[in-house]
Every structure is written in C-alpha cells, then in structure tokens.
Motif scaffolding. Structure first.
Motif, PDB file in Angstrom:
ATOM      1  N   GLY A 176       0.788  -1.232   0.000  1.00 12.24           N
ATOM      2  CA  GLY A 176       0.000   0.000   0.000  1.00 12.24           C
ATOM      3  C   GLY A 176       0.818   1.279   0.000  1.00 12.24           C
ATOM      4  O   GLY A 176       1.976   1.310  -0.430  1.00 12.24           O
ATOM      5  N   VAL A 177       0.172   2.329   0.497  1.00 10.32           N
ATOM      6  CA  VAL A 177       0.808   3.656   0.534  1.00 10.32           C
ATOM      7  C   VAL A 177       0.640   4.250   1.930  1.00 10.32           C
ATOM      8  O   VAL A 177      -0.160   3.777   2.722  1.00 10.32           O
ATOM      9  CB  VAL A 177       0.163   4.608  -0.507  1.00 10.32           C
ATOM     10  CG1 VAL A 177       0.346   4.095  -1.914  1.00 10.32           C
ATOM     11  CG2 VAL A 177      -1.326   4.836  -0.217  1.00 10.32           C
ATOM     12  N   ARG A 178       1.389   5.298   2.188  1.00 10.93           N
ATOM     13  CA  ARG A 178       1.239   6.037   3.454  1.00 10.93           C
ATOM     14  C   ARG A 178       1.128   7.525   3.130  1.00 10.93           C
ATOM     15  O   ARG A 178       1.557   7.974   2.075  1.00 10.93           O
ATOM     16  CB  ARG A 178       2.434   5.789   4.373  1.00 10.93           C
ATOM     17  CG  ARG A 178       3.749   6.212   3.744  1.00 10.93           C
ATOM     18  CD  ARG A 178       4.930   6.112   4.707  1.00 10.93           C
ATOM     19  NE  ARG A 178       6.167   6.475   4.038  1.00 10.93           N
ATOM     20  CZ  ARG A 178       6.974   5.639   3.421  1.00 10.93           C
ATOM     21  NH1 ARG A 178       6.707   4.351   3.387  1.00 10.93           N
ATOM     22  NH2 ARG A 178       8.090   6.063   2.835  1.00 10.93           N
ATOM     23  N   ARG A 179       0.548   8.269   4.080  1.00  7.50           N
ATOM     24  CA  ARG A 179       0.410   9.719   3.862  1.00  7.50           C
ATOM     25  C   ARG A 179       1.782  10.367   3.806  1.00  7.50           C
ATOM     26  O   ARG A 179       2.641  10.069   4.631  1.00  7.50           O
ATOM     27  CB  ARG A 179      -0.383  10.345   5.010  1.00  7.50           C
ATOM     28  CG  ARG A 179      -1.825  10.080   4.822  1.00  7.50           C
ATOM     29  CD  ARG A 179      -2.691  11.106   5.542  1.00  7.50           C
ATOM     30  NE  ARG A 179      -4.057  10.707   5.264  1.00  7.50           N
ATOM     31  CZ  ARG A 179      -4.991  10.526   6.182  1.00  7.50           C
ATOM     32  NH1 ARG A 179      -4.722  10.752   7.443  1.00  7.50           N
ATOM     33  NH2 ARG A 179      -6.188  10.134   5.837  1.00  7.50           N
ATOM     34  N   ARG A 180       1.944  11.276   2.865  1.00  7.18           N
ATOM     35  CA  ARG A 180       3.191  12.036   2.791  1.00  7.18           C
ATOM     36  C   ARG A 180       3.195  13.069   3.916  1.00  7.18           C
ATOM     37  O   ARG A 180       2.154  13.630   4.264  1.00  7.18           O
ATOM     38  CB  ARG A 180       3.265  12.724   1.426  1.00  7.18           C
ATOM     39  CG  ARG A 180       4.600  13.364   1.173  1.00  7.18           C
ATOM     40  CD  ARG A 180       4.709  13.901  -0.234  1.00  7.18           C
ATOM     41  NE  ARG A 180       4.968  12.853  -1.184  1.00  7.18           N
ATOM     42  CZ  ARG A 180       4.343  12.721  -2.353  1.00  7.18           C
ATOM     43  NH1 ARG A 180       3.428  13.585  -2.699  1.00  7.18           N
ATOM     44  NH2 ARG A 180       4.639  11.749  -3.165  1.00  7.18           N
ATOM     45  N   ARG A 181       4.341  13.294   4.476  1.00  8.91           N
ATOM     46  CA  ARG A 181       4.496  14.286   5.546  1.00  8.91           C
ATOM     47  C   ARG A 181       5.247  15.507   5.012  1.00  8.91           C
ATOM     48  O   ARG A 181       6.013  15.389   4.056  1.00  8.91           O
ATOM     49  CB  ARG A 181       5.288  13.688   6.723  1.00  8.91           C
ATOM     50  CG  ARG A 181       4.635  12.452   7.330  1.00  8.91           C
ATOM     51  CD  ARG A 181       3.515  12.840   8.261  1.00  8.91           C
ATOM     52  NE  ARG A 181       2.726  11.665   8.664  1.00  8.91           N
ATOM     53  CZ  ARG A 181       1.499  11.734   9.133  1.00  8.91           C
ATOM     54  NH1 ARG A 181       0.897  12.888   9.254  1.00  8.91           N
ATOM     55  NH2 ARG A 181       0.845  10.647   9.483  1.00  8.91           N
ATOM     56  N   LEU A 182       5.054  16.651   5.668  1.00  8.82           N
ATOM     57  CA  LEU A 182       5.773  17.852   5.244  1.00  8.82           C
ATOM     58  C   LEU A 182       7.234  17.803   5.676  1.00  8.82           C
ATOM     59  O   LEU A 182       8.097  18.361   5.019  1.00  8.82           O
ATOM     60  CB  LEU A 182       5.126  19.096   5.867  1.00  8.82           C
ATOM     61  CG  LEU A 182       3.769  19.513   5.296  1.00  8.82           C
ATOM     62  CD1 LEU A 182       3.105  20.531   6.216  1.00  8.82           C
ATOM     63  CD2 LEU A 182       3.951  20.104   3.912  1.00  8.82           C
ATOM     64  N   GLY A 183       7.483  17.159   6.811  1.00 10.19           N
ATOM     65  CA  GLY A 183       8.853  17.094   7.332  1.00 10.19           C
ATOM     66  C   GLY A 183       9.332  18.450   7.847  1.00 10.19           C
ATOM     67  O   GLY A 183      10.503  18.802   7.704  1.00 10.19           O
ATOM     68  N   ILE A 184       8.426  19.220   8.449  1.00 11.17           N
ATOM     69  CA  ILE A 184       8.796  20.560   8.938  1.00 11.17           C
ATOM     70  C   ILE A 184       8.751  20.583  10.461  1.00 11.17           C
ATOM     71  O   ILE A 184       8.077  19.755  11.084  1.00 11.17           O
ATOM     72  CB  ILE A 184       7.840  21.647   8.378  1.00 11.17           C
ATOM     73  CG1 ILE A 184       6.384  21.333   8.778  1.00 11.17           C
ATOM     74  CG2 ILE A 184       7.983  21.778   6.872  1.00 11.17           C
ATOM     75  CD1 ILE A 184       5.412  22.458   8.467  1.00 11.17           C
ATOM     76  N   PRO A 185       9.445  21.552  11.094  1.00  3.99           N
ATOM     77  CA  PRO A 185       9.395  21.656  12.551  1.00  3.99           C
ATOM     78  C   PRO A 185       7.956  21.810  13.051  1.00  3.99           C
ATOM     79  O   PRO A 185       7.165  22.548  12.453  1.00  3.99           O
ATOM     80  CB  PRO A 185      10.219  22.920  12.841  1.00  3.99           C
ATOM     81  CG  PRO A 185      11.106  23.093  11.646  1.00  3.99           C
ATOM     82  CD  PRO A 185      10.353  22.541  10.475  1.00  3.99           C
ATOM     83  N   GLY A 186       7.641  21.103  14.105  1.00  3.72           N
ATOM     84  CA  GLY A 186       6.312  21.200  14.727  1.00  3.72           C
ATOM     85  C   GLY A 186       5.351  20.128  14.247  1.00  3.72           C
ATOM     86  O   GLY A 186       4.396  19.795  14.943  1.00  3.72           O
ATOM     87  N   GLU A 187       5.605  19.553  13.071  1.00  8.14           N
ATOM     88  CA  GLU A 187       4.642  18.595  12.510  1.00  8.14           C
ATOM     89  C   GLU A 187       4.469  17.364  13.405  1.00  8.14           C
ATOM     90  O   GLU A 187       3.346  16.941  13.678  1.00  8.14           O
ATOM     91  CB  GLU A 187       5.107  18.175  11.109  1.00  8.14           C
ATOM     92  CG  GLU A 187       4.111  17.302  10.380  1.00  8.14           C
ATOM     93  CD  GLU A 187       4.636  16.899   9.008  1.00  8.14           C
ATOM     94  OE1 GLU A 187       5.864  16.895   8.799  1.00  8.14           O
ATOM     95  OE2 GLU A 187       3.804  16.562   8.153  1.00  8.14           O
ATOM     96  N   ALA A 188       5.591  16.833  13.865  1.00 12.46           N
ATOM     97  CA  ALA A 188       5.498  15.641  14.724  1.00 12.46           C
ATOM     98  C   ALA A 188       5.019  16.033  16.126  1.00 12.46           C
ATOM     99  O   ALA A 188       4.207  15.339  16.740  1.00 12.46           O
ATOM    100  CB  ALA A 188       6.854  14.952  14.794  1.00 12.46           C
ATOM    101  N   ASP A 189       5.490  17.196  16.621  1.00 12.95           N
ATOM    102  CA  ASP A 189       5.198  17.590  18.012  1.00 12.95           C
ATOM    103  C   ASP A 189       3.704  17.822  18.257  1.00 12.95           C
ATOM    104  O   ASP A 189       3.213  17.561  19.345  1.00 12.95           O
ATOM    105  CB  ASP A 189       5.912  18.910  18.360  1.00 12.95           C
ATOM    106  CG  ASP A 189       7.394  18.803  18.105  1.00 12.95           C
ATOM    107  OD1 ASP A 189       7.906  17.680  18.169  1.00 12.95           O
ATOM    108  OD2 ASP A 189       8.019  19.841  17.808  1.00 12.95           O
ATOM    109  N   PHE A 190       2.994  18.357  17.252  1.00 16.83           N
ATOM    110  CA  PHE A 190       1.610  18.761  17.501  1.00 16.83           C
ATOM    111  C   PHE A 190       0.570  17.778  16.957  1.00 16.83           C
ATOM    112  O   PHE A 190      -0.610  18.121  16.874  1.00 16.83           O
ATOM    113  CB  PHE A 190       1.370  20.177  16.950  1.00 16.83           C
ATOM    114  CG  PHE A 190       2.141  21.236  17.694  1.00 16.83           C
ATOM    115  CD1 PHE A 190       1.856  21.499  19.017  1.00 16.83           C
ATOM    116  CD2 PHE A 190       3.167  21.930  17.072  1.00 16.83           C
ATOM    117  CE1 PHE A 190       2.575  22.454  19.720  1.00 16.83           C
ATOM    118  CE2 PHE A 190       3.894  22.886  17.762  1.00 16.83           C
ATOM    119  CZ  PHE A 190       3.596  23.155  19.097  1.00 16.83           C
TER     120      PHE A 190
END
Ligand SMILES: Cc1cc2nc3c(=O)[nH]c(=O)nc-3n(C[C@H](O)[C@H](O)[C@H](O)COP(=O)(O)OP(=O)(O)OC[C@H]3O[C@@H](n4cnc5c(N)ncnc54)[C@H](O)[C@@H]3O)c2cc1C
Length: 305
Positions: A110-124
């Motif tokens: 399958g596939v997975r959602r693409r992430r932005l890879g920017i600060p704050g993305e994982a934290d929030f």
C-alpha cells in the motif's frame, strides 16, 4: 516452504489471500501492523462505491473482512518486522532471524500519507493537527484553521472544516488547486475559505497546542506567521516500497511497475493494490488485483484457477 507469501494485509493482500486459499494454495500473509485493514483504518467517510457495500466507514469493512477470513486456512501473522526480501529467491527475512520461502511472492504494502517534514509537525500531532475533518472537525470548531494541500482530499477536508470554523486557509505549493471542479465551485461560494497558492507552510508553532503556522509565499519578501488553532495536512501519499527499492523496477515516484497479470520485473513476484496503482487507488481495484495475482499463480502451479 509456502506456495505464496503475501506482504501486507490491506484489502489487496487479503483479497489475494482469500483467492489463494480458495484455489488450494498454501498461503502466508505477513502484516507489519498489529491489525489488518491497512488504510481502511483511516477511512471515516461512508463506503458506497464498492458494489454491494454501503458501510458507515472503513472500520465496518474491517469488521466484515475479519469475519470473512476467520475460518479460512491461510496463515496471517501480524506485527511482523521484515528485515529484507530476496525477490529472485522468493525469500523473506524477518527481524527475528526467521527465514521464510515461497514459490511466489505478492507485494501488497500500500501507501502512506506524505508528511511535510517541517518543525512542529510531529510535536503537535493530536494537539491541533488533525488527520480527518470527517472524524475530528468538532475538535477544531470555532477556531481558525489551516489546510495544507490542494488536491481533492485537502479541499474536501477544508470544506468540511468550513462548516464549523470561522476561517479556513488552504495553503498550496502549486499555482492552481488540483481538486475536482465541484469542490472548486464550492470554495468560490464559501466566504470562510481563503486560498494561498504558490505558498508553503514551513513551521507549525505553539506551546501546548498549535497556535500559528509560518508561511512562505512566492510573492512575499519574507515568511510570515498566521495565527491558527488547527492544521490538517493532505499532501498526497507515497508508496511503501523501501523493501524492494533496489530489487524491483519502480516508476519515478516509487510505485512498483507491473504487467497486466500484476507481475513485477521479477518472475513470480507480484505487486497488487495501491503500491502498484498510482492512478486508481481504490478498494475495488485493490481487491481485483489480488484476485488476478492469485489466479495467475494458481494457473502456473496447475491448481484449479
Ligand atoms: C481517508 C481515505 C478514504 C478512502 N475512501 C475510499 C472509498 O470511499 N472508496 C475506495 O474504494 N477507496 C477509498 N480509499 C482508498 C482505499 O482505502 C485504498 O485504495 C485501499 O486501502 C488500498 O488497499 P491496499 O491493500 O493496496 O493498501 P493498504 O490499505 O495501504 O494496505 C497495505 C498494508 O500493508 C502493510 N504493510 C506496509 N508495509 C509493510 C511491510 N514492510 N511489511 C508488512 N506489511 C506492510 C500496511 O500496514 C497495510 O496494512 C480511501 C483511503 C483513505 C486514506
């Protein structure tokens, strides 16, 4: 030695497993998650576009699939960590040290959602960043929000958020939104919605929860901050092909290349579902591809097909 090892227990892998089982093939399914279903776990919309189904969401479909496979003869291992595979030898090496072998391999990751890879993305995540407006929009009710992306999924989510949020700003990196015309017309008629094209969200800011996003616009001299109480990111998906990256032929976006029998560049290695189908990633395509691969394998092994 198994007849078939299937990697991935989403709709594609499980459709293949049901067909393999029906055709008398000794089959093992390996799933990295702790439960079956793949992307169906993220489907909070109704499923009405598969003939015969009219279900409230993906979880209902998972329940039906679970019921349907429970008495079948194939083996299904969940929470499996695959270290590597050798497609030519049809071998799968697990992180536990176990080595598995089959006559045919079916790749259904399958596939997975693409992430932005920017600060704050994982934290929030879960603290202002939501995954689905269908499921979570009430959490952001009354707050100004930002939606990142410009395709159907982004715009559809923005429209849902606009039902409960005072302002929704869509931030999209390209010149034009790529969503279908019906959604674009709805945006034009909705005064809560603003669209920033040729723009990127470069940081998500806050303390306990999301408080702002930093945006870079092509025509602005410097980044600026926009106060928001929520963010939803829908910037597409990417295929789960790390295991086969240097071993099977892939297209330029990393999807597995296949022929009309779902066979990859290596004989008796098949790829089915979204991982090999960037153009029409749907439950019905995934299930159909699973049936095709199983029937091809069975006919090659002189089993009933
Ligand atoms: C929000 C949303 C709504 C949707 N709505 C619809 C709809 O209404 N109608 C429709 O037809 N389609 C819909 N879809 C699309 C549909 O869910 C997919 O097309 C379908 O799930 C694809 O099935 P698949 O088996 O190919 O892949 P997936 O569902 O992605 O399953 C792949 C499986 O492989 C596993 N895996 C990945 N890597 C490994 C590994 N290394 N080892 C072992 N296992 C691995 C994953 O954990 C997963 O369980 C929707 C999708 C989303 C996200």
């Amino acid at each position: 030695m198994h007849d078939v090892i299937i990697i991935g227990a989403g709709p594609a892998g499980l459709s293949a497993a049901l067909w393999c089982d029906d055709l008398g093939l000794d089959t093992l399914v390996l799933e990295s998650g702790d439960e079956i279903g793949g992307q169906l776990k993220q489907v909070y919309n109704r499923i009405e576009n598969y003939p015969g189904l009219n279900l409230a969401n993906g979880h209902e479909l998972i329940a039906q699939i679970s019921e349907g496979i429970k008495d079948k003869d194939f083996d299904l291992w969940t929470s499996v960590e695959i270290e590597s595979i050798n497609p030519k030898a049809k071998k799968v090496f697990l992180r536990s040290g176990e080595e598995l072998q089959a006559i045919a391999l079916i790749f259904a990751t399958g596939v997975r959602r693409r992430r932005l890879g920017i600060p704050g993305e994982a934290d929030f995540q879960g603290r202002g960043i939501i995954e689905s407006a269908t499921r979570d929009r009430q959490l952001l009710a009354g707050r100004d929000v930002c939606v990142v992306g410009g395709g159907d999924a982004a715009v559809e989510n923005a429209l849902l958020l606009a039902e409960v949020c005072p302002t929704v700003t869509i931030v999209h990196r390209s010149k034009k939104l790529g969503a279908r015309t019906a959604f674009l017309q709805q945006i034009q008629n909705n005064h809560c919605l603003t669209v920033f094209t040729e723009s990127n969200v470069t940081r998500i800011l806050g303390n306990e929860a999301v408080e702002a996003v930093e945006i870079v616009r092509k025509d602005a001299l410097k980044p600026f901050q926009m106060a928001v109480g929520g963010v939803l990111i829908r910037i597409g998906v990417e295929p789960n092909t790390e295991l086969v990256r240097d071993q099977l032929q892939l297209d330029d976006k990393g999807y597995v290349l296949i022929n009309s029998e779902q066979e990859t560049s290596i004989a008796n290695v098949f790829a089915i579902g979204d991982v090999a189908n960037p153009k029409s990633p749907t439950i019905s395509s995934a299930c159909g591809a699973g049936a095709t691969a199983a029937k091809v394998i069975a006919s090659r092994m002189n089993k009933r097909s």
